[in-house]
Design a protein around this motif. Structure first.
Motif, PDB file in Angstrom:
ATOM      1  N   ALA A 126       0.691  -1.160  -0.036  1.00  0.00           N
ATOM      2  CA  ALA A 126      -0.019   0.109  -0.056  1.00  0.00           C
ATOM      3  C   ALA A 126       0.732   1.321  -0.179  1.00  0.00           C
ATOM      4  O   ALA A 126       0.536   2.236  -0.806  1.00  0.00           O
ATOM      5  N   PHE A 129       2.693   1.326  -3.418  1.00  0.00           N
ATOM      6  CA  PHE A 129       1.518   1.801  -4.498  1.00  0.00           C
ATOM      7  C   PHE A 129       1.140   3.218  -4.137  1.00  0.00           C
ATOM      8  O   PHE A 129       1.261   3.910  -5.269  1.00  0.00           O
ATOM      9  N   THR A 188       2.687   1.051 -11.869  1.00  0.00           N
ATOM     10  CA  THR A 188       1.771   1.801 -10.931  1.00  0.00           C
ATOM     11  C   THR A 188       1.623   3.321 -11.303  1.00  0.00           C
ATOM     12  O   THR A 188       0.628   3.957 -11.562  1.00  0.00           O
ATOM     13  N   TYR A 221      -6.048  -2.060  -9.576  1.00  0.00           N
ATOM     14  CA  TYR A 221      -6.361  -3.125  -8.572  1.00  0.00           C
ATOM     15  C   TYR A 221      -5.252  -4.099  -8.911  1.00  0.00           C
ATOM     16  O   TYR A 221      -4.779  -5.056  -8.074  1.00  0.00           O
ATOM     17  N   PHE A 224      -1.753  -3.428  -7.853  1.00  0.00           N
ATOM     18  CA  PHE A 224      -1.672  -3.372  -6.273  1.00  0.00           C
ATOM     19  C   PHE A 224      -1.440  -4.814  -6.076  1.00  0.00           C
ATOM     20  O   PHE A 224      -0.777  -5.254  -5.110  1.00  0.00           O
TER      21      PHE A 224
END
Length: 240
Positions: A126, A129, A188, A221, A224
């Motif tokens: 997280a 990202f 990302t 999504y 991640f």
């Protein structure tokens, strides 16, 4: 007249920025919804023996368990190739269903790795990202060429993973995981910039915009999730 023209150009640019922000807000909102759904289903199935029995029987994976393992790929293909034909509500429903089934498949991960290492790797993913998403959104440098290199790296990961499924070499798996962290971290930033540019050229409130926000959420999504899985394979502690 020239002054009016300047105001028009500035107003158009401002409108494009506002639409792009709104579009990206929707993309991230749907991505977070998908992550929440996946997390809820993963913990529900891994912690409930009755639900888990539908996936794992005395002889190993049940029919539902096998379907759950391969269903996410089918959902992604349907959403990607059926984008033009599917309506926005149907695409949204498929995306939420995909997130739920992916969460069910992730219940196996919670059975293999300790809860502490899963949470740690999830938090690390997280953080990474988030940092790369901000960089991709704010940088003025064009990441297109960078994205092409990363896309080739992704293809290499897929091919190497398929080959290693038969070889079962832990060293190769370790290398794939390291490359995976680098590739999905970079993707990302590239995908966020690409989606931002797409959003600037959209018209607010149309079905096409709604559909693109779902596909954008799916893209991030996947970035991640794959980053999280690569970190988990590298640093996750397996249960005894």
């Amino acid at each position: 007249m020239e002054q009016f023209s300047n105001y028009t150009v500035e107003g158009t640019q401002l409108g494009s920025k506002n639409i792009a922000k709104s579009f990206m807000s929707n993309v991230f909102s749907w991505m977070f919804v998908a992550l929440a759904v996946s997390t809820a289903f993963a913990f529900a199935f891994s912690s409930n023996e009755t639900l888990l029995s539908y996936l794992i029987g005395e002889r190993g994976l049940t029919g539902l368990g096998k379907i759950t393992m391969f269903a996410p790929l089918i959902f992604v293909l349907v959403m990607s190739f059926g984008f033009a034909r599917l309506s926005a509500p149907v695409l949204t429903l498929l995306f939420v269903a995909y997130a739920a089934i992916t969460g069910i498949s992730f219940s196996f991960i919670l059975l293999v790795y300790t809860q502490g290492s899963v949470i740690t790797c999830f938090a690390a993913a997280a953080s990474m990202f988030g940092i790369m998403a901000v960089m991709g959104y704010t940088t003025k440098q064009d990441l297109t060429s960078f994205g092409r290199i990363l896309s080739m790296g992704l293809i290499g990961i897929v091919i190497a993973s398929l080959i290693n499924m038969f070889m079962g070499n832990p060293t190769v798996d370790y290398i794939i995981s390291i490359v995976g962290v680098a590739v999905f971290t970079g993707l990302t930033a590239y995908d966020v910039q690409k989606l931002k540019n797409i959003g600037a050229g959209l018209e607010y409130g149309t079905e096409a915009t709604a559909k693109l926000s779902i596909i954008g959420a799916l893209t991030l999504y996947l970035d991640f999730i794959n980053l999280f899985l690569a970190l988990l394979r590298l640093f996750g502690n397996r249960r005894d």
